[in-house]
Design a protein around this motif. Structure first.
Motif, mmCIF file in Angstrom:
data_model
loop_
_atom_site.group_PDB
_atom_site.id
_atom_site.type_symbol
_atom_site.label_atom_id
_atom_site.label_comp_id
_atom_site.label_asym_id
_atom_site.label_seq_id
_atom_site.Cartn_x
_atom_site.Cartn_y
_atom_site.Cartn_z
ATOM 1 N N GLY A 201 1.052 -1.069 -0.242
ATOM 2 C CA GLY A 201 -0.078 0.140 -0.188
ATOM 3 C C GLY A 201 0.840 1.235 -0.158
ATOM 4 O O GLY A 201 1.778 1.303 0.744
ATOM 5 N N THR A 202 0.398 2.224 -0.614
ATOM 6 C CA THR A 202 1.121 3.526 -0.967
ATOM 7 C C THR A 202 0.293 4.711 -0.869
ATOM 8 O O THR A 202 0.553 5.812 -1.797
ATOM 9 C CB THR A 202 1.948 3.413 -2.096
ATOM 10 N N GLY A 203 -0.567 4.728 0.140
ATOM 11 C CA GLY A 203 -1.335 5.891 0.282
ATOM 12 C C GLY A 203 -0.564 6.597 1.466
ATOM 13 O O GLY A 203 0.446 6.281 1.584
ATOM 14 N N SER A 204 -1.129 7.559 2.071
ATOM 15 C CA SER A 204 -0.595 8.442 3.010
ATOM 16 C C SER A 204 0.169 7.676 4.091
ATOM 17 O O SER A 204 1.460 8.212 4.409
ATOM 18 C CB SER A 204 -1.684 9.471 3.659
ATOM 19 N N SER A 205 -0.239 6.537 4.596
ATOM 20 C CA SER A 205 0.304 5.903 5.440
ATOM 21 C C SER A 205 1.834 5.223 4.917
ATOM 22 O O SER A 205 2.622 5.308 5.604
ATOM 23 C CB SER A 205 -0.596 4.746 6.059
ATOM 24 N N GLY A 206 1.554 4.438 3.903
ATOM 25 C CA GLY A 206 2.694 3.700 3.473
ATOM 26 C C GLY A 206 3.712 4.597 3.146
ATOM 27 O O GLY A 206 5.105 4.271 3.236
ATOM 28 N N SER B 40 -11.124 7.093 -5.662
ATOM 29 C CA SER B 40 -11.006 7.440 -4.101
ATOM 30 C C SER B 40 -11.881 6.632 -3.173
ATOM 31 O O SER B 40 -13.087 6.141 -3.582
ATOM 32 C CB SER B 40 -11.349 8.886 -4.035
ATOM 33 N N TYR B 41 -11.251 6.331 -2.131
ATOM 34 C CA TYR B 41 -12.015 5.734 -0.721
ATOM 35 C C TYR B 41 -13.117 6.643 -0.502
ATOM 36 O O TYR B 41 -14.030 6.127 0.348
ATOM 37 C CB TYR B 41 -10.967 5.243 0.100
ATOM 38 N N TYR B 42 -13.119 7.738 -0.744
ATOM 39 C CA TYR B 42 -14.407 8.699 -0.660
ATOM 40 C C TYR B 42 -15.631 8.171 -0.631
ATOM 41 O O TYR B 42 -16.569 8.380 -0.589
ATOM 42 C CB TYR B 42 -13.879 10.110 -1.176
ATOM 43 N N GLN C 81 3.055 -1.582 -4.439
ATOM 44 C CA GLN C 81 2.389 -0.536 -4.999
ATOM 45 C C GLN C 81 1.348 -0.944 -5.869
ATOM 46 O O GLN C 81 1.645 -1.629 -7.250
ATOM 47 C CB GLN C 81 3.447 0.740 -5.566
ATOM 48 N N ARG C 82 0.063 -0.503 -5.638
ATOM 49 C CA ARG C 82 -1.186 -0.818 -6.689
ATOM 50 C C ARG C 82 -1.370 0.476 -7.642
ATOM 51 O O ARG C 82 -1.415 0.219 -8.737
ATOM 52 C CB ARG C 82 -2.200 -1.552 -6.047
ATOM 53 N N THR C 83 -1.329 1.419 -6.685
ATOM 54 C CA THR C 83 -1.493 2.769 -7.473
ATOM 55 C C THR C 83 -0.655 3.892 -6.759
ATOM 56 O O THR C 83 -0.605 4.125 -5.981
ATOM 57 C CB THR C 83 -3.292 3.276 -7.145
ATOM 58 N N ALA C 84 0.111 4.180 -7.818
ATOM 59 C CA ALA C 84 1.111 5.277 -7.706
ATOM 60 C C ALA C 84 0.363 6.616 -7.265
ATOM 61 O O ALA C 84 -0.834 6.976 -7.648
ATOM 62 C CB ALA C 84 2.132 5.471 -8.931
ATOM 63 N N TRP D 275 0.810 -3.879 6.508
ATOM 64 C CA TRP D 275 -0.347 -3.579 5.559
ATOM 65 C C TRP D 275 -0.870 -2.151 5.770
ATOM 66 O O TRP D 275 -1.192 -1.918 6.935
ATOM 67 C CB TRP D 275 -1.476 -4.674 6.059
ATOM 68 N N ALA D 276 -0.437 -1.556 4.666
ATOM 69 C CA ALA D 276 -0.708 -0.055 4.953
ATOM 70 C C ALA D 276 -1.901 0.293 3.921
ATOM 71 O O ALA D 276 -1.947 0.917 2.669
ATOM 72 C CB ALA D 276 0.572 0.729 4.435
ATOM 73 N N THR D 277 -2.914 -0.466 3.965
ATOM 74 C CA THR D 277 -4.003 -0.820 3.068
ATOM 75 C C THR D 277 -5.259 -0.134 3.305
ATOM 76 O O THR D 277 -6.325 -0.203 2.699
ATOM 77 C CB THR D 277 -4.328 -2.313 2.814
ATOM 78 N N GLY D 278 -5.259 0.886 4.302
ATOM 79 C CA GLY D 278 -6.042 1.951 4.597
ATOM 80 C C GLY D 278 -7.380 1.376 5.400
ATOM 81 O O GLY D 278 -7.255 0.279 6.231
ATOM 82 N N PHE D 279 -8.634 1.976 5.136
ATOM 83 C CA PHE D 279 -9.620 1.860 6.177
ATOM 84 C C PHE D 279 -10.969 1.729 5.380
ATOM 85 O O PHE D 279 -11.251 2.112 4.012
ATOM 86 C CB PHE D 279 -9.610 3.106 6.923
#
Ligand code: NA7
Length: 559
Positions: A196-201, A501-503, A219-222, A389-393
């Motif tokens: 995972g390469t969102g804000s946390s990763g 977006s996860y939004y 990385q799945r999405t840069a 796992w920096a795979t979000g919420f």
């Protein structure tokens, strides 16, 4: 903790443990403020928190490198000048330990701790029509009763773990960034994978790259990462902040996004190519979110303007990352700047110049399974000691839907929101009297504590309004909820360029695709709150519970 006791019919009955006006769930920045506000308003209150300490996001997300990307002094509370004066943030963008310390300080400073119960997870909450109260059950089997229930459970509090085959088979250590252990994790000399390469990763990677034996980033999405440009707050800046407090508070309490950054006054093509490049350079070197809030006025609305900025960032990535292939992988190709929540980084791209750091493109070589020893992708297995796992919420609704909430006639919130949330102002939903959820879905976007604080203030004022008129039951009118929800749904199309977006909840398999913020943002929140006040809270149906008065009154006001 009270033991269960047998009822006359032989069934097990829980003992009611406390009886308060307001039960708050969640000791994050929103819940702490809510507790303070209701106590200050003279309500009795208890706060229940699943974690071992207060802090919410800043308790759970204690992974190396976790820090604000809002300026510290704009993220912290503004309700007390004394608090603002006495707490000296060390950095413009504080690291997690400092924020956790700050929130603990607030809890002690305002004598809130005796109202807080940590290590207490809510497992069920049922509306009891007869008494007009909420019955809340915890994982200890304790039942608590309250007139009002405020779920301040956060939008980014339920970690998402993808259902990768063999996930349980891995014999090394596994962590999710959103559930990082409170005991130290020593990664020295370890072979580490970060997924995972969102804000946390992207915060974690540079923070550990120098310690680990090897670091493999899946990385799945840069993402369009830009520099955070953090720095210590110098003594003269501390003094200036104190001197400017009232002005700063005014800006933060009224600005669209809750930041203090001044908006730019030019569109991208008002400038020559050369001036644009110089401006982008200034943006690149400016702190945090200014790259969104102070960038060209049409950055998020004009594709050509956005493309110019993206090209600038892509050139930066190529100039930092020495290996051209890795640089190309790190440049987003499937979304524009602002379509995903932009991460802000310190040394992220530079980390890939280290010999022990490598990047795996999960789209090109998908993760097939976890094995006992590591991760198997389409091009083979890599062995690891640790997988992060920096795979979000499960954004927006995740925590609320896990509280086991049942409203009028036993209606489960999970059923009520099966097709996505319906709310008024992102604080209430029909069929669930006296339940409020500031900081939940349909709020705004921007500097989180600012608009969550707006909601807390509104909830508190609504409780006070009802109390002053002798009412103890508050439920939003269906028309009010419909209008707000329609506004949210209509605005979804313009909320983002795309759907990544996860939004929209699309990062969670099976979750209905619904916009989970309010595209009218904070201005819409302000406008509707002002309308509610101006119309004497007609958006709500307020009444006296039969238990409270002996007879149910007609609603005081209807909308
Ligand atoms: P995010 O921003 O939701 O990022 C999650 C990351 O995990 C993202 O890169 C995802 O890729 C990736 N992901 C999710 N599932 C997988 C699978 N199955 N395989 C590979 N990669 C995956 O969460 P963060 O914790 O980084 O940030 C959350 C918020 O915290 C942030 O908005 C700030 O407010 C602070 P994807 O992009 O979905 O392709």
């Amino acid at each position: 903790m009270n033991p269960s006791e047998p009822a006359p019919d032989g069934s097990t009955r829980r003992t009611v443990d406390v009886d308060v006006d307001v039960l708050v769930v969640g000791a994050g920045i929103t819940g702490i403020y809510q507790l303070h506000r209701v106590l200050e308003a003279g309500f009795s209150a208890t706060l229940l928190e699943a974690g071992g300490g207060v802090g919410g996001t800043w308790y759970w997300n204690r992974y190396p490198g976790a820090r604000f990307d809002s300026e510290s002094y704009t993220y912290g509370y503004l309700f007390s000048k004394a608090l603002f004066d006495e707490w000296e943030w060390q950095e413009h963008f504080a690291e997690q330990p400092e924020t956790e310390r700050y929130l603990n300080h607030v809890v002690d400073r305002f004598d809130l701790r005796r109202h807080v119960r940590c290590d207490t997870r809510v497992t069920a909450a049922d509306w009891d029509e007869a008494s007009g109260t909420w019955s809340v059950v915890t994982d200890a089997g304790t039942e608590l009763r309250s007139r009002f229930l405020v779920a301040a459970t956060g939008v980014l509090s339920v970690p998402f773990l993808p259902d990768v085959p063999g996930r349980q088979d891995f014999r090394g250590a596994s962590y999710h960034t959103g559930r990082w252990p409170t005991t130290p994790v020593d990664l020295t000399g370890k072979r580490v994978a970060v997924i995972g390469t969102g804000s946390s990763g992207v915060q974690l990677v540079p923070a550990i790259a120098g310690d680990v034996a090897s670091l493999t980033v899946y990385q799945r999405t840069a993402n369009w990462c830009t520099p955070l440009n953090n720095s210590p707050i110098a003594p003269d800046e501390q003094a200036q902040l104190r001197a400017d407090f009232e002005a700063l508070r005014e800006i933060l309490n009224t600005s669209i996004h809750g930041f203090h950054h001044p908006a730019h006054d030019r569109a991208a093509f008002d400038d020559s190519a050369e001036d644009r490049r110089a401006f982008f350079e200034r943006m690149w070197n400016s702190p945090g979110f200014t790259k969104m809030t102070s960038n060209y006025t049409d950055l998020l609305f004009n594709e050509a303007a956005n493309a110019e900025w993206c090209k600038f960032i892509a050139d930066k990535i190529r100039s930092i990352v020495e290996d051209p292939e890795t640089a190309t992988m790190l440049i987003p190709k499937d979304h524009r700047f602002g379509e995903n929540r932009p991460p802000f980084v310190t040394g992220y791209y530079e980390a890939f110049n280290r010999p022990n750091v490598s990047l795996v493109d999960v789209k090109a070589t998908p993760i097939l399974r976890l094995t006992e020893h590591g991760i198997e992708t389409a091009d083979g297995e890599r062995e690891f000691d640790v997988i992060v796992w920096a795979t979000g919420f499960d954004f927006g609704t995740g925590a609320l839907l896990r509280l086991g909430i049942h409203g009028r006639d036993g209606l489960a919130l999970a059923d009520h929101w099966a097709d996505g949330p319906t709310t008024f102002l992102g604080v209430q939903t029909t069929g669930f009297p006296n339940l409020f959820f500031p900081g939940g879905p349909h709020a705004a976007a921007g500097n989180n504590p600012r608009y969550n604080g707006d909601q807390v203030d509104f909830v508190t004022d609504t409780l006070v309004h009802a109390r002053d008129r002798g009412f103890d039951t508050i439920e939003v009118e269906p028309t009010s909820e419909r209008r707000w929800t329609d506004m949210v749904d209509r605005g979804a199309a313009s909320a983002s360029f795309g759907e990544i977006s996860y939004y929209f909840g699309t990062n969670i398999p099976g979750k209905p695709r619904k916009y989970l913020l309010n595209s009218g943002g904070r201005p819409m929140l302000f406008k509707v709150i002002a309308d509610v006040r101006a119309t004497d809270y007609q958006a709500f149906r307020m009444s006296r519970s039969s238990a409270g008065s002996g007879d149910r009154s007609e609603p005081s006001v209807t909308g």
